[in-house]
Design an enzyme around this catalytic site. Structure first.
Site, PDB file in Angstrom:
ATOM      1  N   CYS A  12      -0.884   3.505  -6.603  1.00  0.00           N
ATOM      2  CA  CYS A  12      -1.776   2.907  -5.608  1.00  0.00           C
ATOM      3  C   CYS A  12      -1.945   1.457  -6.046  1.00  0.00           C
ATOM      4  O   CYS A  12      -2.177   1.191  -7.233  1.00  0.00           O
ATOM      5  CB  CYS A  12      -3.122   3.627  -5.618  1.00  0.00           C
ATOM      6  SG  CYS A  12      -4.405   2.755  -4.682  1.00  0.00           S
ATOM      7  N   CYS A  61       0.861  -1.181   0.000  1.00  0.00           N
ATOM      8  CA  CYS A  61       0.000   0.000   0.000  1.00  0.00           C
ATOM      9  C   CYS A  61       0.897   1.231   0.000  1.00  0.00           C
ATOM     10  O   CYS A  61       1.681   1.421   0.931  1.00  0.00           O
ATOM     11  CB  CYS A  61      -0.876  -0.024   1.255  1.00  0.00           C
ATOM     12  SG  CYS A  61      -1.896   1.445   1.454  1.00  0.00           S
ATOM     13  N   ASN A  62       0.801   2.018  -1.067  1.00  0.00           N
ATOM     14  CA  ASN A  62       1.625   3.229  -1.159  1.00  0.00           C
ATOM     15  C   ASN A  62       1.254   4.234  -0.072  1.00  0.00           C
ATOM     16  O   ASN A  62       2.112   4.896   0.510  1.00  0.00           O
ATOM     17  CB  ASN A  62       1.437   3.898  -2.526  1.00  0.00           C
ATOM     18  CG  ASN A  62       1.929   3.040  -3.670  1.00  0.00           C
ATOM     19  OD1 ASN A  62       3.032   3.211  -4.158  1.00  0.00           O
ATOM     20  ND2 ASN A  62       1.108   2.095  -4.117  1.00  0.00           N
ATOM     21  N   THR A  63      -0.052   4.348   0.201  1.00  0.00           N
ATOM     22  CA  THR A  63      -0.534   5.320   1.181  1.00  0.00           C
ATOM     23  C   THR A  63       0.032   5.007   2.559  1.00  0.00           C
ATOM     24  O   THR A  63       0.425   5.904   3.305  1.00  0.00           O
ATOM     25  CB  THR A  63      -2.072   5.302   1.210  1.00  0.00           C
ATOM     26  OG1 THR A  63      -2.557   5.497  -0.120  1.00  0.00           O
ATOM     27  CG2 THR A  63      -2.633   6.382   2.111  1.00  0.00           C
TER      28      THR A  63
HETATM   29  N1  DGL Z   1      -4.002   0.476  -2.008  1.00  0.00           N
HETATM   30  C1  DGL Z   1      -3.633   1.673  -1.307  1.00  0.00           C
HETATM   31  C2  DGL Z   1      -2.408   2.322  -1.923  1.00  0.00           C
HETATM   32  O1  DGL Z   1      -1.585   1.667  -2.517  1.00  0.00           O
HETATM   33  C3  DGL Z   1      -4.646   2.749  -1.017  1.00  0.00           C
HETATM   34  C4  DGL Z   1      -6.092   2.538  -1.027  1.00  0.00           C
HETATM   35  C5  DGL Z   1      -6.833   3.394  -0.009  1.00  0.00           C
HETATM   36  O2  DGL Z   1      -7.000   4.624  -0.208  1.00  0.00           O
HETATM   37  O3  DGL Z   1      -7.221   2.805   0.981  1.00  0.00           O
HETATM   38  O4  DGL Z   1      -2.214   3.510  -1.788  1.00  0.00           O
END
Ligand code: DGL
Length: 263
Positions: free
Chosen positions: A184, A73-75
């Site tokens: 993402c 997860c990047n976030t």
């Molecule tokens: N899959 C997540 C990412 O890579 C983010 C999704 C979310 O906003 O929960 O950022």
């Protein structure tokens, strides 16, 4: 079966990383955890999110007895990698936007970063761009509604073409754009649909292969004796969701068990 590599995301996005892991390391024992009770992460305040991510990952590593945590997860990675490494005794592999390979690949020097609001505005992302794409123009495009679309798609529901078109519309205004970073992990799950609606011929880059290569370095070769028997376990903070069970089963995971994230 030997201790698994645990893949973590807010929702189903980490399954795009699972695909890359399986391509590079067939038979790798995997487990999956998602914090779908708090989905989406990309529009939540940092201080709340940081505590939440650490609590969920600590609980999930204990429940799965994982040997490596992949923050798919990047976030979460652009915020919490340091805190997770301080708190956990196992190696933590993060996922950050593929700015570096995109800057290498782009011929025009014009790149777009398609990601959550949180990821496009993080200081971590500023540093990535300064360090690896200083010679490029990098447009930051927040596309949070694509997260819910990816969740729907993997649950077997149709995509809303209007939502996809609205999220991609800013790309059409970027002159000489030739490379889009899918920053993402949910977005590669929609790659075909996104590509079919893109304004022109562009390269779509994500971090899946780079993460898988890093995991190989961390775990080393997987010997035949530790190859997974196929019983891939999963956890979720809101497991009573038929769409989620369906998405997991499409990737060979058992229906999610409840994760209690209390610290
Ligand atoms: N899959 C997540 C990412 O890579 C983010 C999704 C979310 O906003 O929960 O950022």
């Amino acid at each position: 079966m030997s201790r698994p590599v645990l893949v973590f995301d807010s929702g189903v996005g980490g399954l795009s990383v699972v695909t890359a892991l399986r391509q590079q390391v067939p038979g790798l024992p995997l487990a999956y955890v998602c914090d779908n009770a708090a989905l989406p992460y990309g529009t939540k305040p940092d201080s709340w999110l940081l505590r939440r991510i650490v609590d969920v990952c600590v609980a999930a590593v204990a429940a799965s007895d994982a040997r490596v945590l992949v923050v798919a997860c990047n976030t979460a990675s652009t915020l919490a990698l340091e805190a997770l490494r301080e708190r956990l005794a196992i190696p933590v592999v993060g996922t950050v936007p593929a700015i570096k390979p995109a800057a290498r690949l782009s011929r025009s020097g014009v790149i777009a970063l398609l990601a959550t609001t949180a990821t496009v505005t993080r200081p971590y992302t500023d540093r990535l761009i300064e360090e690896f794409a200083g010679h490029c123009t990098v447009a930051r495009v927040a596309a949070d509604p694509l997260v819910a679309q990816a969740e729907r798609w993997l649950a077997g529901e149709p995509l809303d073409a209007r939502v996809l078109a609205e999220c991609l519309a800013p790309l059409a205004a970027i002159a000489k754009l030739d490379t889009v970073v899918l920053g993402c992990t949910h977005f590669p799950l929609l790659r075909e649909s996104l590509a079919s609606m893109a304004p022109g011929p562009v390269h779509w880059i994500d971090s899946g292969d780079a993460i898988a290569r890093r995991v190989v370095q961390v775990v080393g070769e997987v010997s035949q004796s530790t190859v997974s028997s196929g019983a891939f376990l999963s956890w979720a903070t809101a497991p009573d969701n038929p769409g989620l069970a369906r998405a997991f089963s499409g990737f060979g995971f058992q229906p999610p068990k409840r994760l209690n994230e209390a610290s």
